[in-house]
Scaffold this active site. Structure first.
Site, PDB file in Angstrom:
ATOM      1  N   ASP A 248      48.378  37.224  46.290  1.00 25.44           N
ATOM      2  CA  ASP A 248      47.309  37.471  45.328  1.00 25.44           C
ATOM      3  C   ASP A 248      46.598  36.151  45.032  1.00 25.44           C
ATOM      4  O   ASP A 248      46.999  35.093  45.494  1.00 25.44           O
ATOM      5  CB  ASP A 248      47.851  38.130  44.066  1.00 25.44           C
ATOM      6  CG  ASP A 248      48.906  37.292  43.361  1.00 25.44           C
ATOM      7  OD1 ASP A 248      49.011  36.086  43.646  1.00 25.44           O
ATOM      8  OD2 ASP A 248      49.641  37.853  42.530  1.00 25.44           O
ATOM      9  N   SER A 249      45.532  36.222  44.268  1.00 23.46           N
ATOM     10  CA  SER A 249      44.702  35.032  44.044  1.00 23.46           C
ATOM     11  C   SER A 249      45.253  34.114  42.969  1.00 23.46           C
ATOM     12  O   SER A 249      44.840  32.959  42.856  1.00 23.46           O
ATOM     13  CB  SER A 249      43.283  35.453  43.647  1.00 23.46           C
ATOM     14  OG  SER A 249      43.276  35.997  42.332  1.00 23.46           O
ATOM     15  N   GLY A 250      46.177  34.613  42.144  1.00 26.65           N
ATOM     16  CA  GLY A 250      46.674  33.858  40.999  1.00 26.65           C
ATOM     17  C   GLY A 250      45.936  34.137  39.713  1.00 26.65           C
ATOM     18  O   GLY A 250      46.396  33.790  38.632  1.00 26.65           O
ATOM     19  N   GLY A 251      44.785  34.795  39.827  1.00 22.63           N
ATOM     20  CA  GLY A 251      43.965  35.029  38.641  1.00 22.63           C
ATOM     21  C   GLY A 251      44.619  35.909  37.602  1.00 22.63           C
ATOM     22  O   GLY A 251      44.541  35.640  36.404  1.00 22.63           O
ATOM     23  N   PHE A 252      45.303  36.974  38.040  1.00 25.38           N
ATOM     24  CA  PHE A 252      45.916  37.891  37.080  1.00 25.38           C
ATOM     25  C   PHE A 252      46.990  37.191  36.269  1.00 25.38           C
ATOM     26  O   PHE A 252      47.096  37.385  35.057  1.00 25.38           O
ATOM     27  CB  PHE A 252      46.506  39.100  37.816  1.00 25.38           C
ATOM     28  CG  PHE A 252      47.158  40.097  36.888  1.00 25.38           C
ATOM     29  CD1 PHE A 252      46.394  41.001  36.177  1.00 25.38           C
ATOM     30  CD2 PHE A 252      48.534  40.109  36.713  1.00 25.38           C
ATOM     31  CE1 PHE A 252      46.990  41.914  35.311  1.00 25.38           C
ATOM     32  CE2 PHE A 252      49.140  41.021  35.861  1.00 25.38           C
ATOM     33  CZ  PHE A 252      48.357  41.922  35.157  1.00 25.38           C
TER      34      PHE A 252
ATOM     35  N   ASP B 142      39.427  36.657  41.051  1.00 27.92           N
ATOM     36  CA  ASP B 142      38.707  37.582  40.185  1.00 27.92           C
ATOM     37  C   ASP B 142      39.193  37.415  38.754  1.00 27.92           C
ATOM     38  O   ASP B 142      40.163  36.702  38.494  1.00 27.92           O
ATOM     39  CB  ASP B 142      38.898  39.027  40.647  1.00 27.92           C
ATOM     40  CG  ASP B 142      40.337  39.502  40.466  1.00 27.92           C
ATOM     41  OD1 ASP B 142      41.257  38.672  40.618  1.00 27.92           O
ATOM     42  OD2 ASP B 142      40.541  40.689  40.170  1.00 27.92           O
TER      43      ASP B 142
ATOM     44  N   GLN C  95      36.313  45.491  40.461  1.00 27.94           N
ATOM     45  CA  GLN C  95      36.585  45.516  39.031  1.00 27.94           C
ATOM     46  C   GLN C  95      35.623  46.512  38.365  1.00 27.94           C
ATOM     47  O   GLN C  95      34.906  47.220  39.049  1.00 27.94           O
ATOM     48  CB  GLN C  95      36.470  44.118  38.430  1.00 27.94           C
ATOM     49  CG  GLN C  95      37.565  43.161  38.863  1.00 27.94           C
ATOM     50  CD  GLN C  95      38.944  43.539  38.308  1.00 27.94           C
ATOM     51  OE1 GLN C  95      39.064  44.388  37.421  1.00 27.94           O
ATOM     52  NE2 GLN C  95      39.987  42.918  38.839  1.00 27.94           N
TER      53      GLN C  95
ATOM     54  N   GLY D 182      42.332  45.781  38.310  1.00 29.36           N
ATOM     55  CA  GLY D 182      42.056  46.083  36.915  1.00 29.36           C
ATOM     56  C   GLY D 182      42.566  47.424  36.448  1.00 29.36           C
ATOM     57  O   GLY D 182      42.117  47.936  35.417  1.00 29.36           O
TER      58      GLY D 182
ATOM     59  N   ASP E  63      51.519  47.589  45.719  1.00 30.84           N
ATOM     60  CA  ASP E  63      52.568  46.619  45.398  1.00 30.84           C
ATOM     61  C   ASP E  63      52.993  46.820  43.962  1.00 30.84           C
ATOM     62  O   ASP E  63      52.198  47.271  43.134  1.00 30.84           O
ATOM     63  CB  ASP E  63      52.077  45.180  45.588  1.00 30.84           C
ATOM     64  CG  ASP E  63      51.267  44.700  44.386  1.00 30.84           C
ATOM     65  OD1 ASP E  63      51.851  44.020  43.508  1.00 30.84           O
ATOM     66  OD2 ASP E  63      50.059  45.021  44.293  1.00 30.84           O
TER      67      ASP E  63
END
Length: 377
Positions: A93-97, A147, A191, A218, A268
């Site tokens: 994942d991007s790490g943003g969450f 995101d 999103q 989201g 996931d």
């Protein structure tokens, strides 16, 4: 610019699909469930058990890995697959969450998200470019765009602002990914919260940018299941039919079955291993709480028809004892039982779609869950 397509759609049954995604580290059968190895390890399980259970691909977490042991260190040691010993396909994942959910002190700007590390309090800046750089250093087969995810419920103005920012970050993520070797993939993330027209706008924007695959983000962030499913119904048809669709962070077996029925290909969730550590088992009978006293003298296995040895070879009484005694083995056995059940569910789904019997499989599977566990002894 359209990116090369590494996804082959093999069969459909209604909106349900089955296919094959080709990655640098091997093929992935879809629909696919990705067990989550957050910090480069599957909690309570050896990688060989994850592989033996039937998983083609696993998930790693950019946020945790960039903070410890560090993306540059992992790259110097041969990349995430070699570092962990998994060796197969990985999505990061991007790490943003995690930045949004774990970091109390954070600042979101057009440029990046600035936050304090939960490990040592150090100030860290994560931009779309840095997120892609970290994911490339990790060597993941599938990277995700940066995101901003807004927890629901939320005001329309907040959801729209985050959606538009995510689209601009999607463009920057794609530019940063342009130098990646052939075969590696970047997914965009839809999103728009629980607002249909914002979901449609996000899907159009991402499709115009062009990605190897598309995620629905989201959701599973506090909204009722009915809202999640309605947003999938709005979003999936708006995405390219020839590209994989990934529902992020989902979920329960029922969530997965219903999302497949609406055209989703990848999933996931930490639930199989997390619930296993808390004494809960996923089975064809539904979810079973091994802490319950009804199991204390029961010599029967969890599921005598299961193809996974731990579900057949240990008595309910022993599993109950391990859980109540706080023995690590209990968490380990239930985690592998759960991951195996999820993979068996995915194989059943793939076979049913290929055979044109998905609705029958869906009905029988839901009926098994509804009947519940076998009667106590």
């Amino acid at each position: 610019m359209t990116l090369p397509n590494h996804f082959e759609l093999l069969a459909t049954d209604g909106a349900a699909r089955t296919g094959r995604l080709t990655t640098p580290h091997g093929p992935v059968r879809t629909p696919a469930f990705m067990p989550v190895g957050t910090a480069g390890a599957m909690k309570g399980m050896h990688w060989r058990e994850v592989r033996d259970a039937g998983a083609d691909i696993v998930l790693g977490n950019t946020y945790h890995l960039m903070l410890r042991p560090g993306a540059e260190r992992i790259a110097s040691l041969g990349g995430l697959q070699r570092f962990t010993g998994w060796g197969g396909p990985m999505l990061t994942d991007s790490g943003g969450f995690q930045v949004m959910s774990l970091s109390e002190l954070r600042k979101v700007t057009e440029k990046a998200v600035t936050f304090r590390s939960h490990i040592d309090g150090a100030k860290v800046e994560l931009s779309p470019e840095r997120s892609i750089e970290v994911q490339r250093l990790l060597g993941s087969d599938i990277a995700m765009q940066m995101d901003e995810c807004v927890r629901l419920p939320a005001e329309r103005t907040d959801i729209e602002r985050a959606m538009q920012l995510s689209l601009r970050w999607a463009e920057r993520s794609k530019r940063a990914f342009a130098s990646a070797p052939d075969g590696y993939m970047l997914f965009g993330i839809v999103q728009g919260g629980d607002i249909p027209d914002l979901r449609h706008a996000s899907a159009r924007g991402l499709t115009n940018i062009g990605f190897h695959g598309y995620a629905i983000g989201g959701l599973a962030v506090g909204e009722p299941q009915a809202v999640m499913l309605s947003m999938i119904e709005e979003t999936a048809p708006a995405l390219p039919a020839d590209r994989p669709r990934y529902l992020m962070g989902v979920g329960t077996p029922e969530d997965i079955l219903e999302a497949v029925a609406r055209g989703v290909d990848m999933f996931d969730c930490v639930m199989p291993t997390r619930n296993g550590r808390h004494g809960m088992a996923f089975t064809r009978f539904g979810q079973i709480n091994l802490r319950n006293a009804r199991h204390i003298d029961d010599p029967r296995p969890l599921d005598e028809e299961s193809s996974w040895p731990a579900a057949r070879d240990y008595s309910r009484a022993y599993l109950h004892h391990l859980v109540r005694a706080g023995e690590t083995l209990g968490a380990m056995l239930l985690s592998e039982i759960n991951v195996a059940y999820y993979q068996q569910l995915m194989q059943g789904i793939r076979d049913a779609v290929a055979n044109g019997t998905f609705e029958d499989f869906r009905t029988k599977t839901r009926a098994g869950w509804a009947r519940g566990d076998i009667a106590p002894r």
